[in-house]
Design a protein around this motif. Structure first.
Motif, PDB file in Angstrom:
ATOM      1  N   GLN A 151     -48.419   0.632 -37.231  1.00  0.00           N
ATOM      2  CA  GLN A 151     -47.634  -0.146 -36.286  1.00  0.00           C
ATOM      3  C   GLN A 151     -47.002   0.744 -35.216  1.00  0.00           C
ATOM      4  OE1 GLN A 151     -46.996  -3.627 -35.966  1.00  0.00           O
ATOM      5  NE2 GLN A 151     -48.845  -3.639 -37.231  1.00  0.00           N
ATOM      6  N   ILE A 209     -62.104  -5.425 -36.675  1.00  0.00           N
ATOM      7  CA  ILE A 209     -61.726  -6.738 -36.144  1.00  0.00           C
ATOM      8  C   ILE A 209     -62.443  -6.897 -34.815  1.00  0.00           C
ATOM      9  CG2 ILE A 209     -59.836  -8.237 -35.421  1.00  0.00           C
ATOM     10  CD1 ILE A 209     -57.978  -6.530 -37.149  1.00  0.00           C
ATOM     11  N   GLU A 210     -63.277  -7.911 -34.734  1.00  0.00           N
ATOM     12  CA  GLU A 210     -64.112  -8.082 -33.544  1.00  0.00           C
ATOM     13  C   GLU A 210     -64.429  -9.559 -33.346  1.00  0.00           C
ATOM     14  OE1 GLU A 210     -67.569  -5.334 -31.761  1.00  0.00           O
ATOM     15  OE2 GLU A 210     -68.140  -6.368 -33.601  1.00  0.00           O
ATOM     16  N   TYR A 222     -49.853   1.514 -26.783  1.00  0.00           N
ATOM     17  CA  TYR A 222     -49.665   0.448 -25.796  1.00  0.00           C
ATOM     18  C   TYR A 222     -48.734   0.907 -24.681  1.00  0.00           C
ATOM     19  CZ  TYR A 222     -49.160  -4.364 -24.124  1.00  0.00           C
ATOM     20  OH  TYR A 222     -49.181  -5.505 -23.364  1.00  0.00           O
ATOM     21  N   ARG A 249     -52.836  -8.455 -17.903  1.00  0.00           N
ATOM     22  CA  ARG A 249     -52.269  -7.718 -19.031  1.00  0.00           C
ATOM     23  C   ARG A 249     -51.143  -6.798 -18.580  1.00  0.00           C
ATOM     24  NH1 ARG A 249     -56.401  -4.631 -22.820  1.00  0.00           N
ATOM     25  NH2 ARG A 249     -56.548  -3.289 -20.996  1.00  0.00           N
ATOM     26  N   ASN A 273     -54.267  -3.527 -27.170  1.00  0.00           N
ATOM     27  CA  ASN A 273     -53.848  -4.915 -27.006  1.00  0.00           C
ATOM     28  C   ASN A 273     -53.009  -5.325 -28.199  1.00  0.00           C
ATOM     29  OD1 ASN A 273     -55.722  -5.867 -29.158  1.00  0.00           O
ATOM     30  ND2 ASN A 273     -57.286  -5.285 -27.664  1.00  0.00           N
ATOM     31  N   ASN A 274     -52.498  -6.553 -28.156  1.00  0.00           N
ATOM     32  CA  ASN A 274     -51.607  -7.022 -29.215  1.00  0.00           C
ATOM     33  C   ASN A 274     -52.287  -7.917 -30.244  1.00  0.00           C
ATOM     34  OD1 ASN A 274     -49.318  -5.695 -28.286  1.00  0.00           O
ATOM     35  ND2 ASN A 274     -48.812  -7.329 -26.856  1.00  0.00           N
ATOM     36  N   ASN A 275     -53.582  -8.160 -30.119  1.00  0.00           N
ATOM     37  CA  ASN A 275     -54.258  -9.050 -31.070  1.00  0.00           C
ATOM     38  C   ASN A 275     -55.181  -8.289 -32.021  1.00  0.00           C
ATOM     39  OD1 ASN A 275     -56.370  -8.337 -29.422  1.00  0.00           O
ATOM     40  ND2 ASN A 275     -56.704 -10.379 -28.574  1.00  0.00           N
ATOM     41  N   TYR A 276     -55.101  -6.956 -32.005  1.00  0.00           N
ATOM     42  CA  TYR A 276     -55.844  -6.078 -32.912  1.00  0.00           C
ATOM     43  C   TYR A 276     -57.353  -6.082 -32.673  1.00  0.00           C
ATOM     44  CZ  TYR A 276     -51.385  -6.293 -35.374  1.00  0.00           C
ATOM     45  OH  TYR A 276     -50.050  -6.244 -35.682  1.00  0.00           O
ATOM     46  N   GLU A 277     -57.808  -6.745 -31.622  1.00  0.00           N
ATOM     47  CA  GLU A 277     -59.238  -6.762 -31.318  1.00  0.00           C
ATOM     48  C   GLU A 277     -59.723  -5.337 -31.046  1.00  0.00           C
ATOM     49  OE1 GLU A 277     -62.925  -8.832 -30.573  1.00  0.00           O
ATOM     50  OE2 GLU A 277     -61.021  -9.558 -31.359  1.00  0.00           O
ATOM     51  N   THR A 289     -59.548 -14.211 -41.687  1.00  0.00           N
ATOM     52  CA  THR A 289     -58.363 -13.438 -42.068  1.00  0.00           C
ATOM     53  C   THR A 289     -58.784 -12.249 -42.915  1.00  0.00           C
ATOM     54  OG1 THR A 289     -57.913 -14.602 -44.148  1.00  0.00           O
ATOM     55  CG2 THR A 289     -56.974 -15.552 -42.119  1.00  0.00           C
ATOM     56  N   GLY A 348     -62.493 -11.968 -32.885  1.00  0.00           N
ATOM     57  CA  GLY A 348     -61.572 -12.824 -33.618  1.00  0.00           C
ATOM     58  C   GLY A 348     -61.844 -12.902 -35.107  1.00  0.00           C
TER      59      GLY A 348
END
Length: 309
Positions: free
Chosen positions: A115, A64-65, A122, A139, A39-43, A87, A67
């Motif tokens: 990156q 990262i979980e 993806y 998605r 995904n694009n939010n790094y979750e 953050t 949020g």
């Protein structure tokens, strides 16, 4: 021997593995990238490295979980401390470690290789085409928008998805492309050929078919079907066109010789519609698709009377 010494065997075993952990180096620290999400939010992203915490060698586990950016510190296999914040920089400030380093760098997210792996993963997970069964997967459809339309049209993927859903949920599987995409633009916008080509490519990529029964020198109207088997829609549009019901630029009059002397266009319409219903090869479901094209413009009583049903 299990074959792990054989490079060919190793490659064969890894063929279906969509992610392989790797390492990067920052601030003289080797960071192990354990997980990259699709995904694009790094979750779901996770990375780790070894460093001293309270004078003891420790494993610093970052993820990262939900949020949140999380850092868990392990010593001898047991977690001794955990920090969380919204953050990467703020959560690293809590640890009081590596104060001269940027928290987002320590997570490894901005590293060029990371990156690249994000983008590679993806794109590998999402094909450049999809089927009608994928339309409910938001998605996938947002990816289709970014792949084919984002550079060519205004608006965003949320607006695009709402417009597509409207077509998916309507009874008729047929659209006229310019009428369909009108909601994407303001009233004064004139759609150019580059934009129209992008829409055509995108519609084909998501499983639709151009069913226009005439060449572009006849009319600039263009009909598309989202039916899994568009044969019925092709038959419907072809019959309506050949019998003069489609009000195209150069086809506004009746062409069928059978109606040459007919002055009552209303009777011509009902005859043409009946003919389309009878010719449709898909039974009742096909007839429903035909009726849904015109039903909004007539009352129930009119349909019953003129179709004799």
């Amino acid at each position: 021997m299990l074959g792990f010494h054989d490079s060919y065997m190793i490659q064969q075993m890894l063929n279906d593995v969509d992610f392989r952990p790797f390492t990067i180096c920052l601030y003289n620290i080797t960071i192990f990238i354990a997980s990259i999400p699709d995904n694009n939010n790094y979750e779901g992203f996770a990375a780790s490295f070894t460093y001293k915490y309270k004078q003891k060698q420790s494993v610093i586990w970052q993820k990262i979980e939900g949020g949140l950016f999380s850092i868990s510190i392990f010593q001898n296999g047991e977690m001794v401390k955990q920090f969380q914040d919204i953050t990467a920089s703020s959560v690293w400030n809590q640890t009081q470690l590596l104060r001269n380093c940027d928290g987002i760098d320590l997570f490894g997210i901005n590293h060029p290789l990371v990156q690249f792996k994000f983008k590679e993963r993806y794109e590998r997970l999402f094909s450049k085409t999809c089927t009608l069964d994928d339309w409910n997967n938001k998605r996938i459809m947002q990816y289709m928008f970014k792949l084919y339309l984002k550079k060519h049209v205004p608006g965003d993927d949320e607006l695009w998805y709402r417009i597509l859903n409207r077509w998916y949920n309507q009874k008729s599987t047929i659209i006229e492309i310019k009428s369909f995409i009108r909601d994407f633009y303001n009233d004064n916008h004139e759609i150019n050929m580059r934009e129209l080509r992008a829409w055509r490519v995108m519609l084909e990529a998501i499983g639709c078919k151009n069913i226009t029964p005439f060449e572009r020198d006849v009319s600039d109207m263009e009909f598309w079907s989202r039916a899994k088997d568009p044969k019925g829609d092709i038959e419907t549009i072809s019959n309506l066109f050949s019998n003069g019901f489609l009000n195209t630029t150069l086809n506004s009059t009746i062409r069928n010789d059978e109606f040459e002397n007919c002055k009552d266009t209303a009777n011509v319409f009902w005859y043409s519609l009946c003919e389309s219903l009878d010719a449709n090869p898909n039974g009742s479901s096909g007839k429903i698709r035909i009726l849904s094209i015109v039903a909004e413009n007539f009352t129930y009583e009119e349909l019953m009377k003129n179709l004799q049903v």
